[in-house]
Design a protein around this motif. Sequence first.
Motif, PDB file in Angstrom:
ATOM      1  N   ASP A 155      10.689  29.637  32.308  1.00  0.00           N
ATOM      2  CA  ASP A 155      11.870  28.761  32.255  1.00  0.00           C
ATOM      3  C   ASP A 155      13.034  29.360  33.036  1.00  0.00           C
ATOM      4  O   ASP A 155      13.761  28.643  33.735  1.00  0.00           O
ATOM      5  CB  ASP A 155      12.294  28.522  30.803  1.00  0.00           C
ATOM      6  CG  ASP A 155      11.292  27.657  30.047  1.00  0.00           C
ATOM      7  OD1 ASP A 155      10.463  27.014  30.711  1.00  0.00           O
ATOM      8  OD2 ASP A 155      11.339  27.649  28.810  1.00  0.00           O
ATOM      9  N   GLU A 156      13.199  30.682  32.906  1.00  0.00           N
ATOM     10  CA  GLU A 156      14.289  31.355  33.617  1.00  0.00           C
ATOM     11  C   GLU A 156      14.116  31.216  35.128  1.00  0.00           C
ATOM     12  O   GLU A 156      15.059  30.889  35.856  1.00  0.00           O
ATOM     13  CB  GLU A 156      14.327  32.837  33.233  1.00  0.00           C
ATOM     14  CG  GLU A 156      15.425  33.618  33.939  1.00  0.00           C
ATOM     15  CD  GLU A 156      15.196  35.113  33.900  1.00  0.00           C
ATOM     16  OE1 GLU A 156      16.025  35.838  34.485  1.00  0.00           O
ATOM     17  OE2 GLU A 156      14.185  35.561  33.319  1.00  0.00           O
ATOM     18  N   THR A 201      14.661  27.479  36.188  1.00  0.00           N
ATOM     19  CA  THR A 201      16.081  27.103  36.080  1.00  0.00           C
ATOM     20  C   THR A 201      16.906  27.719  37.194  1.00  0.00           C
ATOM     21  O   THR A 201      17.734  27.044  37.822  1.00  0.00           O
ATOM     22  CB  THR A 201      16.643  27.556  34.715  1.00  0.00           C
ATOM     23  OG1 THR A 201      15.900  26.936  33.664  1.00  0.00           O
ATOM     24  CG2 THR A 201      18.111  27.173  34.589  1.00  0.00           C
ATOM     25  N   SER A 252      18.725  25.733  40.243  1.00  0.00           N
ATOM     26  CA  SER A 252      20.186  25.870  40.344  1.00  0.00           C
ATOM     27  C   SER A 252      20.585  26.342  41.734  1.00  0.00           C
ATOM     28  O   SER A 252      21.548  25.839  42.333  1.00  0.00           O
ATOM     29  CB  SER A 252      20.688  26.849  39.280  1.00  0.00           C
ATOM     30  OG  SER A 252      22.077  27.056  39.405  1.00  0.00           O
TER      31      SER A 252
END
Length: 528
Positions: free
Chosen positions: A476-477, A480, A484
Motif C-alpha cells: 500500500d505504501e 500510494t 502521489s
Amino acid sequence: MLSSGKMNRIYDSVEPRVIDDDMLKLAVGEQGPQEEAGQLAKQEGILFKDVLSLQLDFQNILRIDNLWQFESLQKLQLDNNIIERIEGLENLTQLVWLDLSFNNIKVIEGLDTLVNLEDLSLFNNRISKIDSLDTLVKLQVLSLGNNQIDNMMNIIYLRQFKCLRTLSLSGNPITQAEDYKMFICAHLPDLMYLDFRRIDDHMKDLAEMKYQYTIDELKHREHLRQAQLQEEQAQIMKLEEYKMAFVENLNGSFLFDSMYAEDMEGNKLSCLPIVGELLEVYKDKFVIICLNIFEYGLKQHEKRKLELDTFTECVQEAIQENQEQGKLRIARFEEKHLLNLSAIREESELLAIEKKIVECSEDITELFNVLMTLELQLVEQLEETINMFERNITDMVGLFIENVQSLMAQCRELENHHHEKLLEISIGTLEKIIKGELDEELPDDVRTFFADKDTIVNAVGASHDMHLLKIDNREDELVTRINSWCTHLVDKIHKDEVMRNRKRVKEINQYIDHLQSELDNLECGDMD
C-alpha cells in the motif's frame, strides 16, 4: 575599543533593545543613499530583500531577530551590542561577511545555513570552544581573539577549513601554551596570518619538522575518517535513489525481518521440530521475491527518468524554436519601425505624418497578432506533448504497480504456505503432547500455546495475520507513494505551462504597449 568588562557594564546599565522594523528602516535609510537599495527605500518604501549591506553596531541589541527578509544580504555588522546567542540568521544564505565581535556570546551556533560566509568575527566574547562551523566551507578569515579558548584541540578542529588563511586567537588562554604558534603552523599549514602577523616560511619549516610524526598520524586518521564519510554519503545517496524508485529496504531481508520483529507467537513457535528449517527455506524464497521487486523497481525508475528527460528536452526545444521565430519577427519589425519613426520625425506635412503614424500603428497591431499566433501555436504544441507524456507516464506507473502487486501476491502465497505448514506441525505437536509421545523439550512459554487446539490455532493465526499486514502495508505504501508522485508531477507540469503562457502573454502585451506608447508620445510631440 570596549573591553569585556565594559560590555557587562553596558548590559547592566542600558535598556536592551530588539531588532524591529523601525530600527531596520532607519539603518537602511541612513546607510543606503549611495546604493540602489537606499534609493528604493527612500522613493518606494523599504525593500529589505534588495539590501546588500547592513550595519547594526552600537544598538544595545540583546537578541538577533527580524532579519529573515534580508535574503540578499552579503555584509552584516552586529558588533558592540549585548547579544547572548547567535540566532535568527537562517535566511541570510548569501552572507559573506559577519561581525559579531564585542558581544556576550558563549557558544558558536546558528550558522549552519551561512554556507557562503568567508569572513567571521567573534572577537571579544565569552567563547570557550571552537565548533559548529562545519558547513562554512568557504571560510577564509576567522577572528576569535579575546575569548576563553584554552584547549589546543580546537586547532585540530580547524584543519577541515581548507580555505582558512587568517586566524586571530590573541587574548585567549590558549596563547600561553608552549609552542602555541608552532603548533598552529604545523597543524594549519595553509594559514598565512596568525594574530595579525604574517607567518614566515622559516616558522612553517620548523613547525613541520617538529610535528612531522604527529601530523602524519593525524593525516592518516583524517584519511580514514574521510573514507568513512564518503562511504556513508554514498549509502545515503543510494538510499535516496532507492526511495525515488519506491523500493527502499527491499534489497534484502528487511521486510521479512520486520514481519517477525514484533511477532512473539511466531518467534516462539520457531523452536518447534522442523519449523526452523522451514523458516529458513521460507525466508530465502521471500527475499528472492523482494530482490526481484527491488531490481525491477530500479529499472522502471530509470525508464521513468528517461521519459521525463525526453519530455523536458522536447518542451525546451519547442519553446526555443518558438522564441527564435518570435525574435526574428521582432527584429524585422524593429528594423522597419525605426525607419518609419525616423521618417515621421523628418516629415513636415501633417497629413503625411498622420498617415505614417497610422501605418506604424497597423504594423504594431500586425506584430501583436503574429506574436500571439506564435504563442497560441506553442500552447497547442506543448499541450499535445504534455498530454502524450501524461499518458505515457501514467501507463508506466500503472504497469509498475500491476507487476509489483503480482510479486507481492507471491509473497502472500509463500506466507500462506508457511502458515499451513506451521499449523500442521503445531497441531501434530499438540497431539504428541496429549499422547505423551513428544521427545523434544519445549520451553515453558511455548508450552502455554499447547493448552488446547483453540489456543495453538489462535497463536498461529495471530502470527499469520501480522505477517500479512506487514506485506499489505508495504504494498500500500509503495502504490500510494508512486501514485502521489505521478499526480504531483503531472499537476506541476500543467501549472508550469499555464504560468509560462501567462508570463509570455504579459511580455508580449508589455512590449506592444511600450511600442504604442512610444508612437503616441511621438504623435503628441509632432502635433504640438
